[in-house]
Design a protein around this motif. Structure first.
Motif, PDB file in Angstrom:
ATOM      1  N   ARG A 104       6.253   2.737   2.037  1.00 45.74           N
ATOM      2  CA  ARG A 104       4.979   2.075   1.790  1.00 45.74           C
ATOM      3  C   ARG A 104       4.665   1.118   2.947  1.00 45.74           C
ATOM      4  O   ARG A 104       5.408   1.031   3.918  1.00 45.74           O
ATOM      5  N   PHE A 105       3.561   0.363   2.817  1.00 43.81           N
ATOM      6  CA  PHE A 105       3.109  -0.483   3.919  1.00 43.81           C
ATOM      7  C   PHE A 105       2.663  -1.846   3.416  1.00 43.81           C
ATOM      8  O   PHE A 105       2.184  -1.986   2.288  1.00 43.81           O
ATOM      9  N   ARG A 106       2.829  -2.836   4.275  1.00 41.81           N
ATOM     10  CA  ARG A 106       2.218  -4.147   4.103  1.00 41.81           C
ATOM     11  C   ARG A 106       1.351  -4.420   5.325  1.00 41.81           C
ATOM     12  O   ARG A 106       1.414  -3.709   6.328  1.00 41.81           O
TER      13      ARG A 106
ATOM     14  N   PHE B   3       0.837  -1.193   0.000  1.00 45.09           N
ATOM     15  CA  PHE B   3       0.000   0.000   0.000  1.00 45.09           C
ATOM     16  C   PHE B   3       0.881   1.254   0.000  1.00 45.09           C
ATOM     17  O   PHE B   3       1.913   1.300   0.678  1.00 45.09           O
ATOM     18  N   GLU B   4       0.428   2.258  -0.720  1.00 46.47           N
ATOM     19  CA  GLU B   4       1.199   3.490  -0.807  1.00 46.47           C
ATOM     20  C   GLU B   4       1.166   4.289   0.483  1.00 46.47           C
ATOM     21  O   GLU B   4       2.123   4.997   0.812  1.00 46.47           O
ATOM     22  N   ASP B   5       0.060   4.191   1.233  1.00 47.85           N
ATOM     23  CA  ASP B   5      -0.062   4.960   2.470  1.00 47.85           C
ATOM     24  C   ASP B   5      -1.108   4.308   3.372  1.00 47.85           C
ATOM     25  O   ASP B   5      -1.764   3.333   2.988  1.00 47.85           O
ATOM     26  N   ILE B   6      -1.265   4.857   4.579  1.00 47.86           N
ATOM     27  CA  ILE B   6      -2.211   4.307   5.541  1.00 47.86           C
ATOM     28  C   ILE B   6      -3.648   4.428   5.036  1.00 47.86           C
ATOM     29  O   ILE B   6      -4.492   3.566   5.304  1.00 47.86           O
ATOM     30  N   ALA B   7      -3.926   5.485   4.282  1.00 50.99           N
ATOM     31  CA  ALA B   7      -5.272   5.642   3.726  1.00 50.99           C
ATOM     32  C   ALA B   7      -5.624   4.459   2.821  1.00 50.99           C
ATOM     33  O   ALA B   7      -6.769   3.982   2.820  1.00 50.99           O
ATOM     34  N   ALA B   8      -4.650   3.956   2.077  1.00 51.26           N
ATOM     35  CA  ALA B   8      -4.890   2.809   1.210  1.00 51.26           C
ATOM     36  C   ALA B   8      -5.099   1.537   2.034  1.00 51.26           C
ATOM     37  O   ALA B   8      -5.923   0.685   1.683  1.00 51.26           O
ATOM     38  N   VAL B   9      -4.370   1.406   3.135  1.00 51.91           N
ATOM     39  CA  VAL B   9      -4.581   0.279   4.038  1.00 51.91           C
ATOM     40  C   VAL B   9      -6.002   0.320   4.585  1.00 51.91           C
ATOM     41  O   VAL B   9      -6.715  -0.684   4.615  1.00 51.91           O
ATOM     42  N   GLU B  10      -6.424   1.504   5.012  1.00 50.83           N
ATOM     43  CA  GLU B  10      -7.774   1.651   5.559  1.00 50.83           C
ATOM     44  C   GLU B  10      -8.836   1.282   4.540  1.00 50.83           C
ATOM     45  O   GLU B  10      -9.811   0.578   4.866  1.00 50.83           O
ATOM     46  N   ALA B  11      -8.671   1.718   3.305  1.00 47.39           N
ATOM     47  CA  ALA B  11      -9.652   1.396   2.265  1.00 47.39           C
ATOM     48  C   ALA B  11      -9.738  -0.116   2.050  1.00 47.39           C
ATOM     49  O   ALA B  11     -10.834  -0.669   1.865  1.00 47.39           O
ATOM     50  N   TYR B  12      -8.606  -0.780   2.081  1.00 48.11           N
ATOM     51  CA  TYR B  12      -8.571  -2.234   1.922  1.00 48.11           C
ATOM     52  C   TYR B  12      -9.293  -2.915   3.075  1.00 48.11           C
ATOM     53  O   TYR B  12     -10.113  -3.829   2.875  1.00 48.11           O
TER      54      TYR B  12
ATOM     55  N   GLY C 167      -2.761  -2.245  11.972  1.00 49.52           N
ATOM     56  CA  GLY C 167      -2.798  -3.422  11.115  1.00 49.52           C
ATOM     57  C   GLY C 167      -1.850  -3.349   9.947  1.00 49.52           C
ATOM     58  O   GLY C 167      -1.941  -4.167   9.031  1.00 49.52           O
ATOM     59  N   ALA C 168      -0.919  -2.387   9.971  1.00 51.98           N
ATOM     60  CA  ALA C 168       0.035  -2.213   8.872  1.00 51.98           C
ATOM     61  C   ALA C 168       1.457  -2.203   9.421  1.00 51.98           C
ATOM     62  O   ALA C 168       1.701  -1.808  10.563  1.00 51.98           O
ATOM     63  N   ARG C 169       2.395  -2.641   8.607  1.00 51.51           N
ATOM     64  CA  ARG C 169       3.816  -2.564   8.960  1.00 51.51           C
ATOM     65  C   ARG C 169       4.538  -1.743   7.900  1.00 51.51           C
ATOM     66  O   ARG C 169       4.373  -1.973   6.696  1.00 51.51           O
ATOM     67  N   PRO C 170       5.327  -0.771   8.330  1.00 52.64           N
ATOM     68  CA  PRO C 170       5.997   0.107   7.369  1.00 52.64           C
ATOM     69  C   PRO C 170       7.152  -0.587   6.662  1.00 52.64           C
ATOM     70  O   PRO C 170       7.840  -1.436   7.236  1.00 52.64           O
ATOM     71  N   LEU C 171       7.344  -0.234   5.419  1.00 54.20           N
ATOM     72  CA  LEU C 171       8.465  -0.721   4.628  1.00 54.20           C
ATOM     73  C   LEU C 171       9.534   0.362   4.534  1.00 54.20           C
ATOM     74  O   LEU C 171       9.251   1.553   4.728  1.00 54.20           O
TER      75      LEU C 171
END
Length: 287
Positions: free
Chosen positions: A193-195, A153-162, A185-189
């Protein structure tokens, strides 16, 4: 109320691993509660519930191994309920208590049911959130379709949408809660970006053969503690028929089971809204 991040050591066939947990409330609280999350989630899902309980309970919210801040295991085959149960026993031992109240969502409910079915179980009262001793293939297939994927994910907003998409069964919850789940629920790269904050290898169990119904009635029939069963009205994992049967078998045969259906939720009610928290607290507060 005091909140701290702690760890306890678990042991697998590959050696020791860290199990992270968040503790709320005071060490000398009269009661202890353990809140365990669903398959791909983490203990921070219970922040609102734990805070609401922390005036009377010491509350431990673990990240099951392979999730959140806990270590990942070196081989996919090591992930499974025997390991998860053993780690929770280590956590209960660390808490230094003879009895605990249990709140388990989905996977966390199955861990609780397994522990509660054992002789001399330390579980005093148990809340099972949208799971039961019979799980139909269709609900498992839906989970299998996303668990183990490793999107970037490019950012936390994208994680939230998922998360809003794959966890729509949580029902109507606040934007603040969705953002909270995304952050934890995300881990920074390294590249910004995030996974997702879990080991994709936890999904391997869904790939080892055709997905079939799961029948755990033999476990349920050995549970002896009072149980509150929460069911999302739109759930595809806990059917109304299974929930009703739970009131007639196992602890239900002794009148120790009650079922509360959560309107507007599927799999699984978030336990983040004031009304759901109140239901859980009221049940756990009973003697």
């Amino acid at each position: 109320m005091p909140m701290s991040e702690r760890t306890v050591l678990g042991l697998s066939a590959a050696g020791f691993h860290r199990v992270a947990y968040t503790q709320w409330g005071r060490d000398d609280a009269a009661r202890t509660a353990v809140c365990v999350h669903g398959l791909t989630r983490n203990g921070r899902d219970f922040d609102r519930l734990a805070l609401a309980l922390a005036d009377g309970w010491r509350v431990a919210c673990p990240d099951v191994v392979g999730r959140g801040r806990s270590d990942w295991l070196p081989a996919p085959a090591l992930y499974g309920y025997p390991q998860y149960c053993a780690d929770m026993v280590a956590l209960i031992a660390r808490m230094g208590t003879e009895t605990v109240d249990w709140v388990g969502t989905s996977m966390g409910g199955l861990i609780g049911m397994t522990l509660a079915a054992q002789a001399n179980s330390p579980i005093r009262r148990m809340v099972i959130n949208d799971v039961g001793p019979f799980i139909a293939q269709a609900g498992l297939q839906r989970i299998a379709d996303y668990v183990g994927k490793d999107p970037v994910f490019e950012d936390i907003a994208a994680v939230e949408a998922y998360l809003r998409f794959i966890l729509m069964g949580f029902g109507t919850i606040s934007d603040e809660c969705w953002r909270h789940m995304a952050v934890h629920g995300a881990r920074p790269l390294p590249d910004g970006r995030f996974r997702l904050a879990y080991d994709p290898a936890i999904g391997e169990a869904f790939k080892n053969g055709p997905i079939a119904d799961v029948d755990l009635w033999s476990l349920w029939d050995r549970v002896r503690c009072p149980v509150l069963v929460l069911r999302g009205a739109k759930s595809d994992l806990l059917s109304a028929a299974t929930a009703e049967e739970m009131t007639r078998r196992g602890p239900g045969a002794a009148g120790l089971v009650r079922v509360v259906e959560i309107a507007g939720a599927g799999h699984a009610p978030s336990l983040m809204s004031d009304d759901q928290i109140a239901v859980v607290r009221k049940f756990l507060a009973e003697d």
